[in-house]
Design a protein around this motif. Sequence first.
Motif, PDB file in Angstrom:
ATOM      1  N   SER A 179       3.326   1.009   3.272  1.00 56.39           N
ATOM      2  CA  SER A 179       3.418  -0.165   4.143  1.00 56.39           C
ATOM      3  C   SER A 179       4.747  -0.856   3.929  1.00 56.39           C
ATOM      4  O   SER A 179       5.449  -0.606   2.941  1.00 56.39           O
ATOM      5  CB  SER A 179       2.265  -1.125   3.847  1.00 56.39           C
ATOM      6  N   ARG A 180       5.085  -1.740   4.849  1.00 57.52           N
ATOM      7  CA  ARG A 180       6.327  -2.498   4.705  1.00 57.52           C
ATOM      8  C   ARG A 180       6.259  -3.388   3.470  1.00 57.52           C
ATOM      9  O   ARG A 180       5.216  -3.921   3.124  1.00 57.52           O
ATOM     10  CB  ARG A 180       6.561  -3.360   5.948  1.00 57.52           C
ATOM     11  N   SER A 181       7.388  -3.572   2.816  1.00 60.32           N
ATOM     12  CA  SER A 181       7.442  -4.346   1.577  1.00 60.32           C
ATOM     13  C   SER A 181       8.048  -5.716   1.829  1.00 60.32           C
ATOM     14  O   SER A 181       8.943  -5.874   2.662  1.00 60.32           O
ATOM     15  CB  SER A 181       8.286  -3.616   0.523  1.00 60.32           C
ATOM     16  N   GLY A 182       7.557  -6.697   1.047  1.00 63.51           N
ATOM     17  CA  GLY A 182       8.130  -8.030   1.092  1.00 63.51           C
ATOM     18  C   GLY A 182       8.834  -8.330  -0.210  1.00 63.51           C
ATOM     19  O   GLY A 182       9.276  -7.430  -0.939  1.00 63.51           O
ATOM     20  N   ASP A 183       8.905  -9.603  -0.542  1.00 63.74           N
ATOM     21  CA  ASP A 183       9.589 -10.021  -1.765  1.00 63.74           C
ATOM     22  C   ASP A 183       8.757  -9.757  -3.011  1.00 63.74           C
ATOM     23  O   ASP A 183       9.265  -9.891  -4.128  1.00 63.74           O
ATOM     24  CB  ASP A 183       9.930 -11.516  -1.692  1.00 63.74           C
ATOM     25  N   GLU A 184       7.487  -9.376  -2.847  1.00 65.77           N
ATOM     26  CA  GLU A 184       6.597  -9.244  -3.985  1.00 65.77           C
ATOM     27  C   GLU A 184       6.599  -7.829  -4.565  1.00 65.77           C
ATOM     28  O   GLU A 184       5.827  -7.521  -5.473  1.00 65.77           O
ATOM     29  CB  GLU A 184       5.165  -9.625  -3.574  1.00 65.77           C
ATOM     30  N   VAL A 185       7.436  -6.952  -4.034  1.00 68.92           N
ATOM     31  CA  VAL A 185       7.445  -5.561  -4.495  1.00 68.92           C
ATOM     32  C   VAL A 185       7.886  -5.494  -5.956  1.00 68.92           C
ATOM     33  O   VAL A 185       8.805  -6.186  -6.381  1.00 68.92           O
ATOM     34  CB  VAL A 185       8.370  -4.713  -3.602  1.00 68.92           C
ATOM     35  N   VAL A 245       0.854  -1.187   0.000  1.00 66.04           N
ATOM     36  CA  VAL A 245       0.000   0.000   0.000  1.00 66.04           C
ATOM     37  C   VAL A 245       0.883   1.229   0.000  1.00 66.04           C
ATOM     38  O   VAL A 245       1.859   1.303   0.748  1.00 66.04           O
ATOM     39  CB  VAL A 245      -0.926   0.016   1.235  1.00 66.04           C
ATOM     40  N   THR A 246       0.532   2.209  -0.845  1.00 71.37           N
ATOM     41  CA  THR A 246       1.236   3.483  -0.879  1.00 71.37           C
ATOM     42  C   THR A 246       0.207   4.600  -0.909  1.00 71.37           C
ATOM     43  O   THR A 246      -0.785   4.518  -1.638  1.00 71.37           O
ATOM     44  CB  THR A 246       2.130   3.603  -2.126  1.00 71.37           C
ATOM     45  N   ILE A 247       0.418   5.646  -0.114  1.00 70.48           N
ATOM     46  CA  ILE A 247      -0.440   6.824  -0.131  1.00 70.48           C
ATOM     47  C   ILE A 247       0.370   7.983  -0.690  1.00 70.48           C
ATOM     48  O   ILE A 247       1.474   8.266  -0.213  1.00 70.48           O
ATOM     49  CB  ILE A 247      -0.959   7.163   1.280  1.00 70.48           C
ATOM     50  N   GLU A 248      -0.189   8.632  -1.709  1.00 72.68           N
ATOM     51  CA  GLU A 248       0.494   9.755  -2.355  1.00 72.68           C
ATOM     52  C   GLU A 248      -0.369  10.995  -2.276  1.00 72.68           C
ATOM     53  O   GLU A 248      -1.602  10.914  -2.242  1.00 72.68           O
ATOM     54  CB  GLU A 248       0.791   9.424  -3.823  1.00 72.68           C
ATOM     55  N   ASP A 249       0.282  12.158  -2.275  1.00 72.99           N
ATOM     56  CA  ASP A 249      -0.463  13.417  -2.302  1.00 72.99           C
ATOM     57  C   ASP A 249      -0.789  13.786  -3.738  1.00 72.99           C
ATOM     58  O   ASP A 249      -0.544  13.009  -4.684  1.00 72.99           O
ATOM     59  CB  ASP A 249       0.311  14.530  -1.581  1.00 72.99           C
ATOM     60  N   MET A 250      -1.305  14.984  -3.962  1.00 73.23           N
ATOM     61  CA  MET A 250      -1.752  15.372  -5.296  1.00 73.23           C
ATOM     62  C   MET A 250      -0.601  15.633  -6.267  1.00 73.23           C
ATOM     63  O   MET A 250      -0.822  15.751  -7.471  1.00 73.23           O
ATOM     64  CB  MET A 250      -2.653  16.606  -5.199  1.00 73.23           C
ATOM     65  N   ALA A 251       0.619  15.712  -5.743  1.00 77.61           N
ATOM     66  CA  ALA A 251       1.781  15.878  -6.612  1.00 77.61           C
ATOM     67  C   ALA A 251       2.487  14.541  -6.830  1.00 77.61           C
ATOM     68  O   ALA A 251       3.638  14.518  -7.285  1.00 77.61           O
ATOM     69  CB  ALA A 251       2.749  16.894  -6.014  1.00 77.61           C
ATOM     70  N   ALA A 252       1.801  13.433  -6.486  1.00 74.39           N
ATOM     71  CA  ALA A 252       2.340  12.074  -6.631  1.00 74.39           C
ATOM     72  C   ALA A 252       3.535  11.829  -5.730  1.00 74.39           C
ATOM     73  O   ALA A 252       4.358  10.951  -5.990  1.00 74.39           O
ATOM     74  CB  ALA A 252       2.699  11.783  -8.087  1.00 74.39           C
ATOM     75  N   ARG A 253       3.664  12.617  -4.663  1.00 77.39           N
ATOM     76  CA  ARG A 253       4.724  12.384  -3.682  1.00 77.39           C
ATOM     77  C   ARG A 253       4.253  11.337  -2.680  1.00 77.39           C
ATOM     78  O   ARG A 253       3.120  11.393  -2.191  1.00 77.39           O
ATOM     79  CB  ARG A 253       5.092  13.680  -2.950  1.00 77.39           C
ATOM     80  N   VAL A 254       5.109  10.390  -2.328  1.00 73.87           N
ATOM     81  CA  VAL A 254       4.772   9.341  -1.377  1.00 73.87           C
ATOM     82  C   VAL A 254       4.796   9.921   0.028  1.00 73.87           C
ATOM     83  O   VAL A 254       5.825  10.430   0.486  1.00 73.87           O
ATOM     84  CB  VAL A 254       5.764   8.166  -1.483  1.00 73.87           C
ATOM     85  N   ILE A 255       3.658   9.864   0.715  1.00 73.57           N
ATOM     86  CA  ILE A 255       3.602  10.380   2.085  1.00 73.57           C
ATOM     87  C   ILE A 255       3.478   9.260   3.114  1.00 73.57           C
ATOM     88  O   ILE A 255       3.674   9.494   4.306  1.00 73.57           O
ATOM     89  CB  ILE A 255       2.437  11.381   2.250  1.00 73.57           C
ATOM     90  N   ALA A 256       3.158   8.046   2.671  1.00 70.19           N
ATOM     91  CA  ALA A 256       3.106   6.906   3.587  1.00 70.19           C
ATOM     92  C   ALA A 256       3.128   5.624   2.761  1.00 70.19           C
ATOM     93  O   ALA A 256       2.621   5.597   1.637  1.00 70.19           O
ATOM     94  CB  ALA A 256       1.848   6.957   4.457  1.00 70.19           C
TER      95      ALA A 256
END
Length: 395
Positions: free
Chosen positions: A14-20, A1-12
Amino acid sequence: VTIEDMAARVIAYSRSGDEVDVLRRLSILGRSGPEDYLALLRTWGVYDRLAASEEVVEIAEHPESGVRRRLAVGVFAGTRQLGVIWVQQGTHEFGPHARQALIGAARITAEHLVGGASAFATRGNPRPGGLADLLSGRVADLPELAARGSRAPCAVAVVAVVDAAEAASGANETEPSDPAARRLLLGELTSILKLHAAGFRRNALVEVVEDQVCLLLPALESAGSASAFLAAALADAQRHLPLTVRAAIGPLVAQPADARRSLLGAERALSLAGAGAARSEDDRSVPITLFDSVRTRLVTEAASRAAATGQDPALPALDRLIEGQPAIARTLLSYLESGGQVAPTAVELGVHVTTVRYRLRRAAEVAELDLSDADDRLAAQLILRFAFRAREIKA
């Protein structure tokens, strides 16, 4: 899961596993999505669709870019878009309720983004003037409901955890369960239910109240209209958490100020819900007991208890029949439950109709009953039902 603002900047994220995948790795490392992929999303109209409504948008796998399938949803405060939540598919397909859960996640995220730390601190924690106070009758309304104009009919659902403590602690007959582990699981269950509830109704409230999870579900046409949502949410919870639950929904009431009446109905209905019939290991379905569907049974249960547990036995001769000749008493109950029909009683018990008639005559003699009298039949049926159900529970 990734949360981005309106400028497509990552603001939060989740932890990543091998499936990234490549896109996720580059987005997190660069704190923003790669421009060439963002350009593709704009060309495909993804951002336009995300800005138009709360619709969940699916982005197909893009092998040329090393990008896996995704779901995305816009995060809104009213009509103003605050950002986007992206969910990358891993090894497994998205679950059947992923879209509703994602809408709920977006609504909860919006409150966090607007409210900052205070939203994280208060949402989900009991607080003065919270749902617990509304359901206890200590307050007649809640500020968050009043501000949103929630005066529509609503209902309260109650979810009880059957074996959370044992599952969490690995307890056995000689090892006491861990209260802290139970509270932890209740908190995790509440978080999952909040996510689904927010997707079902924006103004839904979910809180732990006296060791059970309560949900206030507003703007309902009927109490039953919430059963499918609740069953799906609980099935998801049981897939993720080591627990078994049972649930009930109270009667529809005119407004949140009447929520306590719906709560009491839900708790009474929950008392009739079994602790769980035998199911296969992969069956995580959760039956939902509706107060409206068990109203008459609740009346007869209350009457049975009153008749059978009074200070002075109402029919002492019937008590002697139950204790001394249970097979005859069981035959009498089956006969009364069938509406006074001998043949169906014989079929149910697997005996001849002559045997049924003999047992009924014997029952009337021993219990001093007149089976042609409506009051005698009703009293006997209620007392017998309660007595045999109590025996089954003890067994």
